[in-house]
Design an enzyme around this catalytic site. Structure first.
Site, PDB file in Angstrom:
ATOM      1  CB  SER A  15      -1.318   0.945  -9.728  1.00 28.52           C
ATOM      2  OG  SER A  15      -1.586   2.057  -8.888  1.00 28.52           O
ATOM      3  CG  HIS A  40      -5.128   0.828 -12.174  1.00 25.12           C
ATOM      4  ND1 HIS A  40      -6.374   0.383 -12.531  1.00 25.12           N
ATOM      5  CD2 HIS A  40      -5.161   0.974 -10.823  1.00 25.12           C
ATOM      6  CE1 HIS A  40      -7.136   0.248 -11.462  1.00 25.12           C
ATOM      7  NE2 HIS A  40      -6.424   0.613 -10.405  1.00 25.12           N
ATOM      8  CG  ASP A  42      -5.129   2.879  -7.841  1.00 31.67           C
ATOM      9  OD1 ASP A  42      -6.219   2.322  -8.064  1.00 31.67           O
ATOM     10  OD2 ASP A  42      -4.039   2.289  -7.922  1.00 31.67           O
ATOM     11  CG  MET A  44      -7.311   6.300  -3.284  1.00 29.72           C
ATOM     12  SD  MET A  44      -6.227   5.422  -2.160  1.00 29.72           S
ATOM     13  CE  MET A  44      -5.598   4.123  -3.231  1.00 29.72           C
ATOM     14  CG  HIS A  73      -9.834   1.745  -8.944  1.00 24.19           C
ATOM     15  ND1 HIS A  73      -9.018   0.939  -8.171  1.00 24.19           N
ATOM     16  CD2 HIS A  73     -11.093   1.611  -8.413  1.00 24.19           C
ATOM     17  CE1 HIS A  73      -9.738   0.365  -7.215  1.00 24.19           C
ATOM     18  NE2 HIS A  73     -11.003   0.770  -7.337  1.00 24.19           N
ATOM     19  CG  MET A  75     -10.755   3.118  -4.818  1.00 25.65           C
ATOM     20  SD  MET A  75      -9.053   2.591  -4.514  1.00 25.65           S
ATOM     21  CE  MET A  75      -8.253   3.409  -5.872  1.00 25.65           C
ATOM     22  CG  MET A 144     -11.321  -3.538  -4.637  1.00 23.41           C
ATOM     23  SD  MET A 144     -10.058  -2.745  -5.657  1.00 23.41           S
ATOM     24  CE  MET A 144      -8.687  -2.580  -4.490  1.00 23.41           C
ATOM     25  N   GLY A 149      -7.238   1.564  -0.567  1.00 29.57           N
ATOM     26  CA  GLY A 149      -6.756   2.683   0.232  1.00 29.57           C
ATOM     27  C   GLY A 149      -5.264   2.929   0.113  1.00 29.57           C
ATOM     28  CG  PHE A 150      -3.048   2.795   2.335  1.00 33.57           C
ATOM     29  CD1 PHE A 150      -2.517   4.075   2.465  1.00 33.57           C
ATOM     30  CD2 PHE A 150      -4.158   2.443   3.102  1.00 33.57           C
ATOM     31  CE1 PHE A 150      -3.081   4.981   3.357  1.00 33.57           C
ATOM     32  CE2 PHE A 150      -4.727   3.343   3.988  1.00 33.57           C
ATOM     33  CZ  PHE A 150      -4.178   4.617   4.120  1.00 33.57           C
ATOM     34  N   GLY A 151      -1.302   1.381  -1.594  1.00 26.48           N
ATOM     35  CA  GLY A 151      -0.496   0.416  -2.330  1.00 26.48           C
ATOM     36  C   GLY A 151       0.300  -0.440  -1.346  1.00 26.48           C
ATOM     37  CG  ASP A 184      -6.416  -2.547  -7.924  1.00 25.70           C
ATOM     38  OD1 ASP A 184      -5.257  -2.566  -7.490  1.00 25.70           O
ATOM     39  OD2 ASP A 184      -7.056  -1.494  -8.153  1.00 25.70           O
ATOM     40  N   GLY A 206       1.001  -2.293  -8.605  1.00 21.28           N
ATOM     41  CA  GLY A 206       1.699  -1.045  -8.324  1.00 21.28           C
ATOM     42  C   GLY A 206       3.081  -1.311  -7.765  1.00 21.28           C
ATOM     43  CB  SER A 207       4.263  -2.152  -4.349  1.00 22.67           C
ATOM     44  OG  SER A 207       3.318  -3.157  -4.124  1.00 22.67           O
TER      45      SER A 207
HETATM   46  C1  DX5 Z   1      -5.551  -0.153  -3.760  1.00 21.88           C
HETATM   47  C2  DX5 Z   1      -5.401   0.413  -5.182  1.00 21.88           C
HETATM   48  C3  DX5 Z   1      -4.441  -0.394  -5.976  1.00 21.88           C
HETATM   49  C4  DX5 Z   1      -3.081  -0.427  -5.415  1.00 21.88           C
HETATM   50  C5  DX5 Z   1      -2.270  -1.494  -6.095  1.00 21.88           C
HETATM   51  O1  DX5 Z   1      -6.278   0.680  -2.981  1.00 21.88           O
HETATM   52  O2  DX5 Z   1      -6.617   0.384  -5.856  1.00 21.88           O
HETATM   53  O3  DX5 Z   1      -4.431  -0.112  -7.357  1.00 21.88           O
HETATM   54  O4  DX5 Z   1      -2.455   0.798  -5.455  1.00 21.88           O
HETATM   55  O5  DX5 Z   1      -1.059  -1.468  -5.477  1.00 21.88           O
HETATM   56  P1  DX5 Z   1      -0.259  -2.771  -5.082  1.00 21.88           P
HETATM   57  O6  DX5 Z   1      -0.023  -3.504  -6.365  1.00 21.88           O
HETATM   58  O7  DX5 Z   1       0.972  -2.179  -4.504  1.00 21.88           O
HETATM   59  O8  DX5 Z   1      -1.083  -3.569  -4.125  1.00 21.88           O
HETATM   60 ZN    ZN Z   2      -6.839   0.460  -8.325  1.00 20.68          ZN
END
Ligand code: DX5
Ligand code: ZN
Length: 235
Positions: A15, A40, A42, A44, A73, A75, A144, A149-151, A184, A206-207
């Site tokens: 991501s 990927h 994201d 939002m 993706h 959101m 999910m 909402g956040f990584g 995810d 992502g992280s």
């Molecule tokens: C969550 C996103 C994810 C997220 C993944 O809202 O859809 O794709 O950024 O990040 P990590 O791997 O850091 O949880």
């Molecule tokens: Zn995602």
């Protein structure tokens, strides 16, 4: 029958939410060179989820940086308003949330008409059974494993048992060959084996990738090593 029958390896989709946007192309190239299968993206909107992130412009920059599939993706509320824009930006796959679509079937059809592969995502509190009647129409289901909402959030521990229920549903329904089961949120080397064993075929991270101490390429390789030994559940 195993979702991975035929030996197709589990896919990894970094991501870019956790990438350095100041060096986005290089951050995309690094993970692709290390074996990432898709990128990927994201998206939002500050309404469906509390955060605001990426739009079609950044998606187009990702498209220019790589030839691997761009996995978008959404959101966002009213995703039907933005499908053309993301397809024009180069999205190969477009996933919308079940919770954001009053007319999910129509949205999925529209994504396919535009030439992209449709996916449908569900939040952690949405029962997997709501997907039953749309499974035959999509190429991907996204479960999910955090609240979107956040990584960098913590993996919700009930996710593997939800995945097993989803895989049972797939075994029961007529689903297209190669339907992807994506997870995810909070996926890293520690949590990945359990989701692969439960039937996930594609992992978003992502992280764990962009925050890896050894750099993003090493993050991809570490995730790959973690899932190599994981058994795959037979439905
Ligand atoms: C969550 C996103 C994810 C997220 C993944 O809202 O859809 O794709 O950024 O990040 P990590 O791997 O850091 O949880
Ligand atoms: Zn995602």
């Amino acid at each position: 029958m195993s979702r991975r029958e035929g030996g197709r390896p589990v896919g990894i989709s970094p991501s870019i939410l956790s990438a350095d946007f100041g060096r986005l192309a290089a951050d995309v190239e690094a993970v692709v060179a290390a074996g990432a299968d898709w990128i990927h993206v994201d998206v939002m909107d500050g309404h469906f989820v509390p955060n605001i992130t990426i739009g079609p412009g950044v998606t187009a920059a990702v498209r220019r940086a790589t030839g691997v599939p761009v996995d978008v993706h959404l959101m966002i509320e009213h995703p039907e308003r933005y499908l053309e824009a993301f397809r024009e930006a180069g999205a190969d796959r477009i996933t919308v949330h079940y919770e954001a679509c009053a007319h999910l079937h129509r949205v999925v059809e529209r994504i396919r008409e535009l030439g992209a592969l449709p996916g449908v995502a569900i939040n952690p509190a949405t029962p997997v059974e709501v997907l039953r009647d749309i499974l035959s129409e999509v190429d991907l289901v996204l479960l999910m494993t955090v609240n979107p909402g956040f990584g960098g959030q913590r993996f919700i521990p009930t996710a593997p048992s939800r995945l097993r229920r989803l895989v049972d549903l797939l075994a029961d329904a007529r689903v297209p060959d190669g339907l992807e089961v994506q997870v995810d949120g909070g996926i890293d080397a520690a949590t990945a084996p359990a989701v692969v064993e439960a039937g996930a075929t594609n992992l978003v991270a992502g992280s764990a990738i962009y925050g890896s101490e050894g750099g993003a390429a090493e993050g991809v390789r570490a995730l790959r090593r973690a899932i190599e030994g994981a058994g795959v559940r037979k439905a």
